[in-house]
Design an enzyme around this catalytic site. Structure first.
Site, PDB file in Angstrom:
ATOM      1  CE  LYS A  33      -0.401   0.088   5.049  1.00 26.43           C
ATOM      2  NZ  LYS A  33      -1.303   0.147   6.208  1.00 26.43           N
ATOM      3  CE1 TYR A 242      13.617  31.871   5.078  1.00 28.44           C
ATOM      4  CE2 TYR A 242      13.679  29.477   4.897  1.00 28.44           C
ATOM      5  CZ  TYR A 242      13.480  30.718   4.328  1.00 28.44           C
ATOM      6  OH  TYR A 242      13.142  30.817   3.000  1.00 28.44           O
TER       7      TYR A 242
END
Length: 344
Positions: A33, A242
């Site tokens: 899956k 950042y």
């Protein structure tokens, strides 16, 4: 090359399936899956079919159709979500086996596809999918008259061998299914490792095939390498990334690599993650950004052209721990920008 490279070792996937099959009683299936846990369901399924796998599991019918296209008509492909509204044509056309989860799904299936193979999923305590004991008691005789091909349930705590939920679910599964002449399945990877009493007629390993815990003996399946875009010297007191979240405490060399959270490398891993130059670890510094990660390479003797995020030294579970998540999320989040290379 500006993109990171994700190498997927199919020989290791095959070896992991063989190892789990050797531990299992009865048939050993494979769960493919979520696009083979992010590694390409079609290619993974073909590799495992060559190993002798004859039963595959997917989450939804659309995934089953893709696996059927890759494998041809022979293997059984079972769908965990069952027979959802709108699935009838796809189940019929691609010969998929829904694992029916409710009375409503049972009615939908026998009315829309009489005689079409199906399995049944029971809820033994996870409270997620499957028929609860009261539903099953009311429907059991009618359902068995329709000749299901498999009856299954799913363990909630199999990655913790000492958890009392395992024995509780085993007891419930036996109470709901003992005496029924239908193949049964309870164990995924963790259940296989709990021992033969959990195996029944079919096991269905998933994460263990792809090198993840709790299968500690798994071979490494994925290697992730990112190219270095730029290297710069940073003086003490200067910041990187950042929000000025990292400040150099010494003269430092900082490499910027081409990978980030848009590639499934979770932002939260930054303060704890490592990147490797060969076997030498280097710390991630500053914040993980969308496309870039900055790495302290001050202690390396030579400037690297590539740095490695996943390898034998740092598995998906190691990286997951740094990010405060699980290996499943790392694997299934690996992005589409990687240059993917299939090995073996």
């Amino acid at each position: 090359m500006g993109s990171a490279r994700l190498s997927i070792n199919h020989s290791a996937i095959a070896a992991n399936w063989r190892a789990l099959a050797a531990l299992s009683q009865g048939e050993t299936a494979a769960v493919v899956k979520a696009d083979g846990y992010g590694l390409g369901a079609a290619a993974v399924a073909r590799t495992l079919a060559r190993e002798g796998v004859r039963s595959f599991f997917v989450a939804v019918a659309e995934e089953g159709a893709a696996v059927r296209a890759a494998l041809g008509p022979e293997p059984r492909i079972s769908v965990f979500s069952g027979h959802m509204e709108g699935d009838t044509d796809m189940l019929r056309a691609h010969r998929l086996t829904p694992m029916l989860n409710s009375v409503d799904q049972m009615l939908r299936h026998v009315e829309a596809l009489p005689g079409h193979p199906f399995g049944i999923q029971l809820d033994t305590g996870m409270n997620r999918l499957g028929m609860e004991p009261s539903e099953w008691a009311a429907l059991r005789d009618i359902a068995l008259e329709q000749n299901p091909v498999l009856i299954m349930s799913h363990l909630a705590c199999a990655d913790d061998p000492d958890h009392p939920m395992n024995a509780h679910q085993l007891e419930n599964f036996r109470a709901m299914t003992d005496g029924i002449n239908v193949p049964r399945s309870l164990a995924a990877t963790g259940g296989i490792l709990l021992g033969p009493e959990y195996h029944f007629g079919l096991t269905r390993p998933g994460i263990g095939l792809y090198g993840g815990m709790p299968f500690e003996d798994a071979e490494t399946v994925v290697k992730l390498e990112a190219p270095v875009i730029q290297i710069r010297d940073v003086a003490p007191g200067e910041t990187v990334g950042y929000a000025n979240s990292w400040t150099a405490q010494r003269p430092s060399r900082i490499a910027t690599i081409s990978a980030g959270y848009a590639d499934g490398l979770i932002r939260a891993m930054g303060p704890r993650a490592l990147v490797y130059a060969g076997t030498r670890p280097c710390a991630v510094v500053g914040r993980v950004s969308m496309d870039l990660i900055t790495v302290d390479i001050t202690d390396l003797d030579t400037a690297p052209e590539m740095l490695t995020l996943l390898n034998d030294q740092q598995t998906v579970d190691d990286l997951a721990e740094a990010a405060g998540t699980i290996g499943y999320e790392i694997l299934t989040s690996l992005g589409t920008r990687y240059k993917r290379v299939i090995l073996g």
